[in-house]
Every structure is written in C-alpha cells, then in structure tokens.
Design a protein around this motif. Structure first.
Motif, PDB file in Angstrom:
ATOM      1  N   ALA A   1      -2.246  -5.172  -5.559  1.00 18.85           N
ATOM      2  CA  ALA A   1      -1.737  -6.559  -5.757  1.00 18.85           C
ATOM      3  C   ALA A   1      -0.691  -6.486  -6.736  1.00 18.85           C
ATOM      4  O   ALA A   1       0.467  -7.145  -6.621  1.00 18.85           O
ATOM      5  N   ALA A   2      -0.931  -6.059  -8.002  1.00 15.70           N
ATOM      6  CA  ALA A   2      -0.080  -6.079  -9.305  1.00 15.70           C
ATOM      7  C   ALA A   2       1.123  -5.537  -8.842  1.00 15.70           C
ATOM      8  O   ALA A   2       2.092  -5.733  -9.218  1.00 15.70           O
ATOM      9  N   LEU A   3       0.763  -4.196  -8.383  1.00 18.15           N
ATOM     10  CA  LEU A   3       2.050  -3.321  -8.311  1.00 18.15           C
ATOM     11  C   LEU A   3       2.950  -4.006  -7.235  1.00 18.15           C
ATOM     12  O   LEU A   3       4.127  -3.975  -7.305  1.00 18.15           O
ATOM     13  N   GLY A   4       2.257  -4.536  -6.324  1.00 13.90           N
ATOM     14  CA  GLY A   4       3.149  -5.164  -5.023  1.00 13.90           C
ATOM     15  C   GLY A   4       3.909  -6.152  -5.656  1.00 13.90           C
ATOM     16  O   GLY A   4       5.111  -6.312  -5.175  1.00 13.90           O
ATOM     17  N   ARG A   5       3.598  -7.039  -6.383  1.00 16.57           N
ATOM     18  CA  ARG A   5       4.176  -8.073  -6.938  1.00 16.57           C
ATOM     19  C   ARG A   5       5.466  -7.606  -7.617  1.00 16.57           C
ATOM     20  O   ARG A   5       6.648  -8.198  -7.427  1.00 16.57           O
ATOM     21  N   LEU A   6       5.379  -6.460  -8.525  1.00 18.10           N
ATOM     22  CA  LEU A   6       6.338  -5.759  -8.951  1.00 18.10           C
ATOM     23  C   LEU A   6       7.373  -5.217  -8.089  1.00 18.10           C
ATOM     24  O   LEU A   6       8.764  -5.356  -8.152  1.00 18.10           O
ATOM     25  N   GLY A   7       6.918  -4.653  -7.057  1.00 19.52           N
ATOM     26  CA  GLY A   7       7.661  -3.899  -5.975  1.00 19.52           C
ATOM     27  C   GLY A   7       8.474  -5.002  -5.227  1.00 19.52           C
ATOM     28  O   GLY A   7       9.604  -5.058  -5.023  1.00 19.52           O
TER      29      GLY A   7
ATOM     30  N   ARG B   1       0.562  -1.248  -0.090  1.00 17.60           N
ATOM     31  CA  ARG B   1       0.099  -0.237  -0.032  1.00 17.60           C
ATOM     32  C   ARG B   1       0.908   1.196  -0.199  1.00 17.60           C
ATOM     33  O   ARG B   1       0.565   2.318  -0.737  1.00 17.60           O
ATOM     34  N   SER B   2       2.061   1.057   0.667  1.00 16.96           N
ATOM     35  CA  SER B   2       2.971   2.236   0.532  1.00 16.96           C
ATOM     36  C   SER B   2       3.390   2.553  -0.826  1.00 16.96           C
ATOM     37  O   SER B   2       3.563   3.732  -1.303  1.00 16.96           O
ATOM     38  N   LEU B   3       3.856   1.491  -1.547  1.00 18.49           N
ATOM     39  CA  LEU B   3       4.210   1.576  -2.754  1.00 18.49           C
ATOM     40  C   LEU B   3       3.049   2.263  -3.638  1.00 18.49           C
ATOM     41  O   LEU B   3       3.311   2.906  -4.621  1.00 18.49           O
ATOM     42  N   TYR B   4       1.847   1.619  -3.479  1.00 19.28           N
ATOM     43  CA  TYR B   4       0.808   2.097  -4.470  1.00 19.28           C
ATOM     44  C   TYR B   4       0.617   3.615  -4.183  1.00 19.28           C
ATOM     45  O   TYR B   4       0.407   4.556  -5.165  1.00 19.28           O
ATOM     46  N   ALA B   5       0.659   4.170  -2.989  1.00 19.51           N
ATOM     47  CA  ALA B   5       0.426   5.587  -2.408  1.00 19.51           C
ATOM     48  C   ALA B   5       1.814   6.493  -3.215  1.00 19.51           C
ATOM     49  O   ALA B   5       1.525   7.336  -4.066  1.00 19.51           O
ATOM     50  N   ARG B   6       2.955   5.945  -3.155  1.00 22.17           N
ATOM     51  CA  ARG B   6       4.192   6.401  -3.957  1.00 22.17           C
ATOM     52  C   ARG B   6       3.914   6.591  -5.358  1.00 22.17           C
ATOM     53  O   ARG B   6       4.451   7.413  -6.131  1.00 22.17           O
ATOM     54  N   TYR B   7       3.311   5.496  -5.815  1.00 20.39           N
ATOM     55  CA  TYR B   7       3.166   5.410  -7.228  1.00 20.39           C
ATOM     56  C   TYR B   7       2.231   6.453  -7.781  1.00 20.39           C
ATOM     57  O   TYR B   7       2.483   7.265  -8.769  1.00 20.39           O
ATOM     58  N   LEU B   8       1.188   6.648  -7.187  1.00 21.34           N
ATOM     59  CA  LEU B   8       0.121   7.721  -7.387  1.00 21.34           C
ATOM     60  C   LEU B   8       0.631   8.865  -7.327  1.00 21.34           C
ATOM     61  O   LEU B   8       0.350   9.902  -8.212  1.00 21.34           O
ATOM     62  N   GLN B   9       1.441   9.255  -6.296  1.00 17.79           N
ATOM     63  CA  GLN B   9       1.996  10.598  -6.103  1.00 17.79           C
ATOM     64  C   GLN B   9       2.962  10.843  -7.267  1.00 17.79           C
ATOM     65  O   GLN B   9       2.994  12.028  -7.774  1.00 17.79           O
ATOM     66  N   ALA B  10       3.444   9.761  -7.621  1.00 14.79           N
ATOM     67  CA  ALA B  10       4.664   9.982  -8.809  1.00 14.79           C
ATOM     68  C   ALA B  10       3.971  10.397 -10.139  1.00 14.79           C
ATOM     69  O   ALA B  10       4.336  10.996 -11.176  1.00 14.79           O
ATOM     70  N   LEU B  11       2.592   9.962 -10.195  1.00 16.79           N
ATOM     71  CA  LEU B  11       1.743  10.466 -11.180  1.00 16.79           C
ATOM     72  C   LEU B  11       1.143  11.867 -11.040  1.00 16.79           C
ATOM     73  O   LEU B  11       0.355  12.205 -11.821  1.00 16.79           O
ATOM     74  N   GLY B  12       1.335  12.331  -9.858  1.00 15.63           N
ATOM     75  CA  GLY B  12       0.954  13.630  -9.588  1.00 15.63           C
ATOM     76  C   GLY B  12      -0.269  13.797  -8.942  1.00 15.63           C
ATOM     77  O   GLY B  12      -1.047  14.690  -8.795  1.00 15.63           O
TER      78      GLY B  12
ATOM     79  N   GLU C   1      11.469   6.369  -4.785  1.00 14.91           N
ATOM     80  CA  GLU C   1      12.012   5.923  -5.939  1.00 14.91           C
ATOM     81  C   GLU C   1      11.226   4.792  -6.528  1.00 14.91           C
ATOM     82  O   GLU C   1      11.220   4.738  -7.911  1.00 14.91           O
ATOM     83  N   LEU C   2      10.892   3.798  -5.533  1.00 16.22           N
ATOM     84  CA  LEU C   2      10.251   2.646  -6.349  1.00 16.22           C
ATOM     85  C   LEU C   2       8.767   3.079  -7.123  1.00 16.22           C
ATOM     86  O   LEU C   2       8.552   2.495  -8.234  1.00 16.22           O
ATOM     87  N   GLY C   3       8.366   3.952  -6.457  1.00 22.43           N
ATOM     88  CA  GLY C   3       6.810   4.433  -6.784  1.00 22.43           C
ATOM     89  C   GLY C   3       7.165   5.346  -8.414  1.00 22.43           C
ATOM     90  O   GLY C   3       6.617   5.137  -9.306  1.00 22.43           O
ATOM     91  N   ARG C   4       8.319   5.855  -8.468  1.00 23.92           N
ATOM     92  CA  ARG C   4       8.679   6.799  -9.690  1.00 23.92           C
ATOM     93  C   ARG C   4       9.023   5.814 -10.655  1.00 23.92           C
ATOM     94  O   ARG C   4       8.587   5.891 -11.766  1.00 23.92           O
ATOM     95  N   GLU C   5       9.707   4.850 -10.393  1.00 17.92           N
ATOM     96  CA  GLU C   5      10.361   3.631 -11.478  1.00 17.92           C
ATOM     97  C   GLU C   5       8.872   3.134 -11.995  1.00 17.92           C
ATOM     98  O   GLU C   5       8.899   2.836 -13.298  1.00 17.92           O
ATOM     99  N   ALA C   6       8.359   2.820 -11.151  1.00 19.88           N
ATOM    100  CA  ALA C   6       6.867   1.938 -11.569  1.00 19.88           C
ATOM    101  C   ALA C   6       6.115   2.977 -12.385  1.00 19.88           C
ATOM    102  O   ALA C   6       5.702   2.658 -13.483  1.00 19.88           O
ATOM    103  N   ALA C   7       5.919   4.329 -12.084  1.00 23.39           N
ATOM    104  CA  ALA C   7       5.080   5.271 -12.907  1.00 23.39           C
ATOM    105  C   ALA C   7       5.926   5.417 -14.413  1.00 23.39           C
ATOM    106  O   ALA C   7       5.110   5.444 -15.306  1.00 23.39           O
ATOM    107  N   GLN C   8       7.234   5.429 -14.368  1.00 22.97           N
ATOM    108  CA  GLN C   8       7.985   5.607 -15.600  1.00 22.97           C
ATOM    109  C   GLN C   8       7.919   4.279 -16.606  1.00 22.97           C
ATOM    110  O   GLN C   8       7.404   4.690 -17.588  1.00 22.97           O
TER     111      GLN C   8
END
Length: 556
Positions: free
Chosen positions: A230-236, A179-190, A207-214
């Motif tokens: 779940a999907a993002l979590g697997r990647l993370g 869930r932390s990663l998901y939040a950082r990912y969304l934030q990376a998307l602005g 950083e992980l969130g930004r990578e995923a967003a990119q």
RNA sequence: GCCCCUGUAGCUCAGAGGAUAGAGCACCGGCCUCCGAAGCCGGUGGCGGCGGUUCGAGUCCGCCCAGGGGUACCA
C-alpha cells in the motif's frame, strides 16, 4: 454574424416574401443551407434552395431562383447574387469589402477566429484517462491530441471548457500494479520476489522499483507485506502520474483537472449515485450481485455494478463519476474521448446517465479508432503487460511534438489509422507540418526585412490589393471563423490541419506572384498595402497553429 | 451470431445530398541576376461490388465482399 448566416436569412426572407406575393406557392420553406462552392466561378457562397423547392412548388428551379433574386435585399456593398443552372443562387462578395477585411483581421489580432457565443455552455472534455499503471503509449496519443485540439476549438467557439483526466486509482488493475512494483522493489534490493500473475512486465516497472529502492532503502521491505504494498503503491502511483503528466506535456497536452476515482468513494458520492439509481428503480439484486437494470432502458442486457464479492465494478465508479460531472459540478455538456476498445461501454453509460435523471443527449462519447503500429513490415502490438511499449515519449522524441500533433489531428477519429513508425520518422523531414510553419516563418522574415528598411505600413491602403492572388488569400483567411463554428458544432477538429495547409498554399501562391517589399519608389504604396495583408495573414496562420497546439516559428 | 467503426490516387488521408471528387508523400516535366526553392506551375493516377431513394449519391437505405474493435461479476 457570419456572412453565411446573413445569406441564409436573406434567402429565407426572399422565399417567404415570394410566397406572400404569390410568386411561389405556399408551403414550408426548408432550412437554407449555405455552401462554399469549390469552383470560384460559382462565387463565394451558394444556396440550392430553388432546387429543393422545385418539386413541392411544381416549378422549374431556374424560375424559382429568378423570382427569388429580386426579392433579396442583397447588401450592395457586400454581395451580389446571380442565378446559375440548374438552379443555384451564387453570392459574390465585393472586392471592396474583401479588402477591408484585412483591417478587420488586424484589429482582432490573436482573437481572430473567436466566435461570439450567445449561449456559452459549461463544457467538459475528458480524455486520455489511461490507468496509471504504465506510461502513455502511442495508441493513447491520438485521443490526447484530439481532446486537447477539440477543447481549444470549443473555447474559441465561446464555450467555457474544462479539460479533465480521470485517474482510475481504485480498480483491480491498480492492485496488480502495486504488487508488481513491490516485487520489482524487492528484486532491486537483491531479493527473490516473484512477479504477480498478469503483472506489469515493462522495463519501466524495473526502473520504478530501482528508484524506490534507492530513495527508501529497505524501509518497505521491513514492513508487513500488505502495508508495504500500500505504502509503496502510493509512491508508485504518484511517480507514474508525474511521468504521464510530463509525457503529455511534451506533446502540448495539459489538463485543468485531474480527477481521482478514489475521491468518489471517500466523499460518499459513490453511495449517493447508487442510492439515486435505486430510488429511480434501476437497481436489482440477483445472484449475490447488484445489477443495473439497463434492459429497462432498451439495452441488450443488465450490467453488474457490485460483484458478489462486494467489490464495485468500474462501471459503477463511472456512473458515480458522471453523476458528479452533471449533478455535482453542473456541466451542460460532457464529452468523453475513448479508444475503440471501450466502444461497447457507450450505450450503457448513456443509459445510466438517463437513469440518473440526466438527459443522455448532454453526454457525447467520441470513439477514436485504434492506432495500429507498424514498423517495417511488422505490426507492433503495444501492450503494457508484455512490455513492448512504444511510448508517447519515444514517439515525440523521434518525430517532434508539432509533427505529432499535426499528424494525429489530421485524421477523423472514426477511421482507424495505421501508424508507420518508420514513415513517421522519415516524414518528419518532409512533412506537411513544415509547409504550414514555413509560411509563417516566411512571413516573419518579410516583416523583418520591411522593418529593417524602415517601412511603416500602418497607413497602408488596402484598396490597392487588387491582384487575383491577394483576393484569393483574403478569401481563405476569412474562412477561419466559419471553420471554427463547424468544428465546434460537429466536434471535428480534423478539418483544421487541412485548412492550415490551404491557407499556407494561398500565401505561398501570393508570395510567388506579388512582390511585397519592393525597392521601386512607384511600388511603395502597394508594398505598404501588401505588408498589411501579410501581417494579417500571419495573424490567421498563427491562430491556426495555436489552435492546433503547434509552434509558430519566426525562423526555421 | 449480434453490435460499433472503416473500405476514395501506388501510400497516408480529406470530402454537412449539390456544380468538373481533393491534399500530402511518391513519380514525370518546367521555374531562383529580385522579399526564405522547406516554395511555385504543370502532368500521371481513384470512390470495394450489386440494387434502391433523389432533379442530383463518395455521402442516405438494403444486401454482398474485405479489414479493425466490442460482445465478462476485466479495465
């Protein structure tokens, strides 16, 4: 057989023979301990059996020693024995034998220090095993280096060793990570996205969130949240593990097996473990939860295995994991290396292993005490959630992997250590590790010079090695196999750096006094003998360094 | 409170019940016309405290003092 064991045999036989002859009163003969005296005057090995027998035999220990002496068929080419007050028997190896050992070492080469093992065990060393919710930090480095060093030593002692990392990918902490990663990912998307309570606040999450967003754009943002997490979590998780693996490799720590906690559930082994406990009568239902009846095994209290929510605790996973280690994969011996913060878990896990029908003596948990970090006057608190991590990577980049390993390997696990970051960096320029490596580089340099001069020392005559410093060096070299045995028995790798220092000292001392490559024709024969010795010393030094996972430089 | 670990040199640490307690760093003093001075040689300096076991205790036992960790239906 190691010489010390042969000596133990000789003394035991002598004592038994003395009893048969009536020179000693009958009675049990305690196991003979063979020591390495500190004072060279006391010989190469010493036995204090006469002192131990004195009381029961109602005899003066010196008298016992003197009666034992003639009954020992001491190998005349190897040893001589002398009686010393207040009742020791000291053994001296003969110079001739010592000299021949140089050939012996050269003959064994890289295998020197390996022990013949009549009963090799299938041993697992599980270590590090940090939750993949963040990078490995300095606190874990100690266990990492300890585990890999121990594994090398056990392998040298002739066991079949497997190094394992247990990936806790099924627990509640992973959910928070996802869930932390998901939040950082969304934030990376602005987008506005709150971090979960107790979320992982470190920069690496950003950083992980930004990578995923990119890499994936807003793909996950368009999914329903549960699916996206779940999907993002697997990647993370994959990404985090790759980082952990790379960071550990940077300090020379590698694993044979990466074991997923989740697989215990997928393959039904978790259920089988619980069923086994139930059959053996150690499960109880209470207050809506499932408990392990550890009090039946002498524990202070029972422990929850399945919460009233239906969710298993990590303890339940751990039991299934250890069932897998012993009953599925069949390890004779399992060694877990844990941080001191898990110390309270040791006895109940051992109880659980017993409840599975496995002898708990086959499980050893080594607790490595916490590393407290200090920088300047300030204590640094490493915490993943607060984000002020001092990562293993940062440490390795500053001090270097060799110094890092040497430093952690030097300390016994049960003493807590203060890691002064400033000092570590400062010492990296003037560190004991370089003392040892310098000896190796120096040897390499000598051998290079000898080759340049066209010297061939393969026929060197070791009987010319009569200098005190030469004998001292050989003696030191010959201690490695004994040390490997001791370290493997006691599971204590921390003696190795000290030995390496001693060996380097013996070499440097020899070097100071004995000219190796000489231009004088009359010194030619001695030169060749010394080159043999120097090469043998390199073999031992290199083996030490490789056991410690350090490099053996040709030049520095 | 209870459980685990630790108190050894100025600092960081070794020391299977044995003989005169060691190393690195720091400090002081010596050693390069000669194979790498990242070295060698010498010196200063110490077992937290009190009892006990033992022929012998830094080591084992008890108590005290001090530091760290654990003691959850957290991991």
């Amino acid at each position: 057989m190691l010489l010390k064991h042969r000596i133990a045999q000789l003394v035991t036989q002598a004592a038994q023979e003395a009893q048969r002859q009536g020179a000693l009163p009958p009675g049990p003969v305690p196991e003979v301990e063979v020591e390495r005296p500190q004072n060279p005057e006391h010989g190469d090995f010493a036995v204090s059996l006469p002192l131990k027998l004195a009381r029961a035999a109602r005899m003066n220990p010196m008298t016992i020693a003197q009666r034992l002496l003639p009954l020992m068929p001491v190998e005349e080419f190897i040893l001589e024995a002398r009686v010393w007050p207040p009742g020791f028997i000291n053994f001296h190896v003969k110079q001739r034998w010592l000299q021949e050992q140089v050939e012996e070492v050269l003959g064994q080469g890289q295998r020197y220090g390996d022990l013949p093992q009549a009963q090799p065990l299938k041993v697992q060393v599980e270590f590090v095993s940090v939750n993949p919710t963040g990078p490995v930090h300095v606190g874990h480095a100690r266990g990492a280096v300890l585990g890999s060093g121990l594994a090398s030593i056990l392998a040298a002692a002739g066991h079949h060793v497997s190094k394992e990392y247990y990936i806790n990918d099924a627990g509640t902490q992973m959910g928070v990570f996802y869930r932390s990663l998901y939040a950082r990912y969304l934030q990376a998307l602005g987008r506005e996205a709150p971090m979960p309570e107790n979320g992982y606040m470190g920069d690496y999450m950003v950083e992980l969130g930004r990578e995923a967003a990119q890499e994936h754009g807003d793909r996950f943002a368009r999914m329903p949240e549960v699916e996206a997490v779940a999907a993002l979590g697997r990647l993370g998780l994959e990404r985090m593990l790759a980082i952990i693996r790379a960071d550990l490799e940077a300090v020379g720590v590698t694993f044979d097996v990466w074991f997923n906690e989740g697989s215990l559930y997928e393959t039904g082994q978790y259920g089988e473990a619980m069923e086994l406990l139930r059959r053996n009568g150690y499960l109880a239902q209470r207050e809506g939860a499932t408990w392990f009846s550890s009090t039946l095994l002498g524990e202070d209290k029972d422990n929850v295995l399945v919460r009233s929510t239906g969710e298993p605790t990590y303890f339940a996973s751990d039991i299934a994991y250890h069932r897998n280690k012993f009953l599925v994969r069949g390890y004779d011996r399992v060694i877990n290396i844990w941080g001191a913060d898990h110390q309270g878990h040791v006895s109940r896990l051992k109880a659980a292993v017993g409840a599975l029908g496995v002898d708990p003596g086959r499980l050893t948990v080594i607790i490595s005490q916490l590393v407290t970090l200090k920088q300047g006057e300030e204590a640094v608190r490493a915490s993943k959630r607060k984000g002020n991590i001092v990562t293993l990577r940062e440490l390795v980049e500053e001090v270097g992997p060799d110094a890092c390993r040497f430093f952690f390997l030097s300390r016994s696990p049960e003493s807590q250590m203060e890691f002064d970051l400033d000092l570590a960096v400062q010492q990296s320029a003037d560190n004991p590790v370089y003392y040892v490596q310098y000896a190796h580089a120096r040897i390499a340099s000598i051998l290079r010079l000898a080759r340049e001069r066209g010297l061939d020392w393969s026929a060197g005559d070791v009987s010319l090695l009569t200098h005190e410093a030469e004998a001292a060096l050989i003696r030191r070299m010959l201690q490695l196999p004994e040390l490997v045995e001791t370290m493997a028995q006691r599971l204590e790798p921390h003696h190795l750096p000290r030995y390496a220092m001693d060996l380097a000292t013996a070499f440097h001392w020899f070097y100071q006094q004995c000219r190796v490559v000489s231009g004088e024709p009359e010194e030619r024969a001695v030169s060749l003998a010394r080159l043999k010795l120097v090469e043998a010393c390199r073999v031992v030094l290199a083996r030490c360094l490789s056991l410690m996972g350090m490099s053996a430089p040709e030049r520095m």
